[in-house]
Design a protein around this motif. Structure first.
Motif, PDB file in Angstrom:
ATOM      1  N   ASN A  81       0.813  -1.216   0.000  1.00 36.80           N
ATOM      2  CA  ASN A  81       0.000   0.000   0.000  1.00 36.80           C
ATOM      3  C   ASN A  81       0.844   1.263   0.000  1.00 36.80           C
ATOM      4  OD1 ASN A  81      -1.233  -2.229   1.733  1.00 36.80           O
ATOM      5  ND2 ASN A  81      -3.044  -1.008   1.300  1.00 36.80           N
ATOM      6  N   GLY A  82       1.958   1.225   0.738  1.00 35.08           N
ATOM      7  CA  GLY A  82       2.733   2.420   1.010  1.00 35.08           C
ATOM      8  C   GLY A  82       2.439   2.917   2.413  1.00 35.08           C
ATOM      9  N   ALA A  83       3.429   3.561   3.020  1.00 37.70           N
ATOM     10  CA  ALA A  83       3.303   3.990   4.414  1.00 37.70           C
ATOM     11  C   ALA A  83       2.160   4.977   4.621  1.00 37.70           C
ATOM     12  CB  ALA A  83       4.625   4.597   4.889  1.00 37.70           C
ATOM     13  N   ASP A  84       1.958   5.884   3.669  1.00 44.14           N
ATOM     14  CA  ASP A  84       0.882   6.875   3.826  1.00 44.14           C
ATOM     15  C   ASP A  84      -0.489   6.204   3.843  1.00 44.14           C
ATOM     16  OD1 ASP A  84       2.700   8.922   3.934  1.00 44.14           O
ATOM     17  OD2 ASP A  84       2.472   9.513   1.840  1.00 44.14           O
ATOM     18  N   SER A  85      -0.649   5.175   3.016  1.00 41.31           N
ATOM     19  CA  SER A  85      -1.925   4.478   2.956  1.00 41.31           C
ATOM     20  C   SER A  85      -2.192   3.690   4.232  1.00 41.31           C
ATOM     21  CB  SER A  85      -1.950   3.540   1.743  1.00 41.31           C
ATOM     22  OG  SER A  85      -3.181   2.845   1.666  1.00 41.31           O
ATOM     23  N   VAL A  86      -1.134   3.088   4.788  1.00 41.25           N
ATOM     24  CA  VAL A  86      -1.297   2.359   6.051  1.00 41.25           C
ATOM     25  C   VAL A  86      -1.731   3.322   7.151  1.00 41.25           C
ATOM     26  CG1 VAL A  86      -0.108   1.050   7.851  1.00 41.25           C
ATOM     27  CG2 VAL A  86       0.349   0.553   5.434  1.00 41.25           C
ATOM     28  N   LYS A  87      -1.076   4.449   7.233  1.00 44.92           N
ATOM     29  CA  LYS A  87      -1.440   5.460   8.235  1.00 44.92           C
ATOM     30  C   LYS A  87      -2.889   5.917   8.024  1.00 44.92           C
ATOM     31  CE  LYS A  87      -0.036  10.008  10.030  1.00 44.92           C
ATOM     32  NZ  LYS A  87      -1.337  10.656   9.851  1.00 44.92           N
ATOM     33  N   ALA A  88      -3.267   6.103   6.756  1.00 46.01           N
ATOM     34  CA  ALA A  88      -4.611   6.584   6.442  1.00 46.01           C
ATOM     35  C   ALA A  88      -5.682   5.583   6.867  1.00 46.01           C
ATOM     36  CB  ALA A  88      -4.722   6.872   4.949  1.00 46.01           C
ATOM     37  N   TYR A  89      -5.382   4.297   6.818  1.00 50.04           N
ATOM     38  CA  TYR A  89      -6.345   3.276   7.225  1.00 50.04           C
ATOM     39  C   TYR A  89      -6.840   3.543   8.645  1.00 50.04           C
ATOM     40  CZ  TYR A  89      -8.277  -1.372   8.232  1.00 50.04           C
ATOM     41  OH  TYR A  89      -9.097  -2.405   8.578  1.00 50.04           O
ATOM     42  N   TYR A  90      -5.899   3.835   9.539  1.00 50.38           N
ATOM     43  CA  TYR A  90      -6.269   4.064  10.929  1.00 50.38           C
ATOM     44  C   TYR A  90      -6.898   5.444  11.123  1.00 50.38           C
ATOM     45  CZ  TYR A  90      -3.711  -0.234  11.608  1.00 50.38           C
ATOM     46  OH  TYR A  90      -3.302  -1.548  11.528  1.00 50.38           O
ATOM     47  N   ASP A  91      -6.637   6.377  10.216  1.00 52.69           N
ATOM     48  CA  ASP A  91      -7.369   7.639  10.229  1.00 52.69           C
ATOM     49  C   ASP A  91      -8.835   7.402   9.874  1.00 52.69           C
ATOM     50  OD1 ASP A  91      -5.369   9.431  11.000  1.00 52.69           O
ATOM     51  OD2 ASP A  91      -4.641   9.676   8.951  1.00 52.69           O
ATOM     52  N   VAL A  92      -9.069   6.474   8.937  1.00 52.38           N
ATOM     53  CA  VAL A  92     -10.448   6.146   8.566  1.00 52.38           C
ATOM     54  C   VAL A  92     -11.179   5.551   9.761  1.00 52.38           C
ATOM     55  CG1 VAL A  92     -11.927   4.706   7.109  1.00 52.38           C
ATOM     56  CG2 VAL A  92      -9.889   5.776   6.129  1.00 52.38           C
ATOM     57  N   THR A  93     -10.590   4.526  10.374  1.00 51.37           N
ATOM     58  CA  THR A  93     -11.297   3.834  11.466  1.00 51.37           C
ATOM     59  C   THR A  93     -11.494   4.728  12.682  1.00 51.37           C
ATOM     60  OG1 THR A  93      -9.208   2.883  12.293  1.00 51.37           O
ATOM     61  CG2 THR A  93     -10.479   1.565  10.715  1.00 51.37           C
ATOM     62  N   SER A  94     -10.484   5.510  13.042  1.00 51.33           N
ATOM     63  CA  SER A  94     -10.620   6.355  14.232  1.00 51.33           C
ATOM     64  C   SER A  94     -11.606   7.494  14.003  1.00 51.33           C
ATOM     65  CB  SER A  94      -9.261   6.893  14.674  1.00 51.33           C
ATOM     66  OG  SER A  94      -8.651   7.667  13.667  1.00 51.33           O
TER      67      SER A  94
END
Length: 360
Positions: A330-343
């Motif tokens: 995914n890339g690091a930014d996408s991984v970080k964004a995943y948890y932005d979505v859930t939170s």
């Protein structure tokens, strides 16, 4: 002399009035009612933040956690075995859950189904299985699926269960028996749930004697060969949910996986008490996992549902990949964004409960 006295009196009177006026002004300001809280605007802002973070990569996660009605995981005290445990004919048809196994990285294999995922991590000393699907699907998806890559069930040395819902723990007994007793790793509070409801987990119960219980407040490193799976307790989806960080390789190049152990809102969320506290727990876990994933430079996001990581679709894309990019990176930014979505989606839902508690 008289004029001076009058001047002084005037000055004193002016000072008094100004001071009094100040007190009146301050008292009036304090008495002003606070502006009404705009709950709908706050909810909208959180949803917009989640949508922005989701982009095109995390739409399944966005839809489930932000816009579809949340499953209300109210405490269930029933202790009844699933119908298909005693009567296999009642299990869902294979066509509804089957998916082909696939090699995803040099050392990671998908052995899950069309909805619920399971993964095999290869180490220099054997295999680690992550999640086990349902009881009725484990033999076909995991035990038969791994044969495609020349593996034997006895190659599995550990079984990590992300949380004790039947779509992830259901196959654990089937697999554990085939491995000749590979220890099961699970969150302490989920072990307690399994022990509390023996009928609910009939045919799906891991061996307690060899079980590894991960506390809910301390990270745990599971080591096998030269591989370490960093286990992060992320209570929320269930009290004992576990997420993970580990390294995989793609044509020899190292990548770091962030594995989300519980994404949907599986806890009680239909009323402020205990919903607000439950959302706080979930949000704190998401932010904790985000921080640890960022620190580890994770660039691969995996979960135990294809709904959230598009695993099944990506396994099909691998067939035509050649030496191009791996769709699972995914890339690091996408991984970080995943948890932005859930939170942020959890925050929006939490504000909705606050609105309810305020009678609006």
């Amino acid at each position: 002399m008289i004029l001076r006295k009058r001047s002084r009196l005037a000055l004193c009177l002016t000072a008094f009035l100004l001071a009094g006026g100040g007190v009146v002004a301050a008292t009036t300001a304090e008495a002003q009612p606070k502006p009404a809280r705009d709950y709908d605007a706050e909810i909208h802002a959180a949803q917009v933040a989640a949508k922005s973070a989701a982009g095109l990569e995390h739409l399944g996660t966005l839809n489930r956690t932000c816009f579809l009605p949340p499953v209300n995981g109210a405490p269930d005290t029933t202790d009844v075995a699933p119908a298909y445990i005693d009567d296999p004919s009642k299990a869902p048809a294979k066509a509804t859950w089957y998916a082909d196994s696939a090699q995803v990285f040099d050392d990671l294999y998908f052995v899950g189904g069309s909805i619920h995922s399971a993964w095999l991590l290869k180490t220099s000393a054997g295999l680690i299985l992550i999640d086990s699907g349902y009881q009725y699907s484990a033999s076909t998806l995991i035990l038969d699926g791994m044969k495609k890559f020349g593996f034997s069930p006895t190659d599995i040395k550990y079984i990590i269960i992300s949380h004790a819902h039947s779509d992830h723990i259901g196959g654990v007994q089937v697999v554990q028996e085939a491995t000749n007793g590979a220890p099961v790793v699970m969150g302490t509070k989920d072990w307690q749930t399994v022990k509390q409801f023996p009928n609910r987990y009939k045919g799906q119960t891991p061996d307690f004697k060899t079980g590894i219980k991960v506390p809910d407040n301390k990270d745990y490193d599971l080591k096998l060969g030269g591989t370490t799976v960093h286990i992060v307790p992320t209570p929320g989806h269930t009290p004992g949910t576990l997420s993970m960080i580990f390294t995989v390789h793609d044509f020899g190049t190292a990548h770091t996986v962030s594995y989300s152990g519980g994404t949907a809102f599986g806890f009680q969320n239909d009323k402020p008490n205990p919903g607000l506290k439950n959302y706080d727990t979930y949000i704190n876990s998401a932010r904790k996992m985000q921080a640890e994933s960022t620190n580890a430079k994770a660039d691969v996001l995996l979960s135990n549902h294809s709904e959230f990581d598009n695993a099944v679709t990506k396994t099909r894309e691998l067939a035509s990949r050649g030496f191009g990019p791996n769709p699972f990176v995914n890339g690091a930014d996408s991984v970080k964004a995943y948890y932005d979505v859930t939170s942020n989606c959890a925050l929006a839902a939490r504000i909705g409960l606050e609105k309810s508690a305020a009678g609006q």
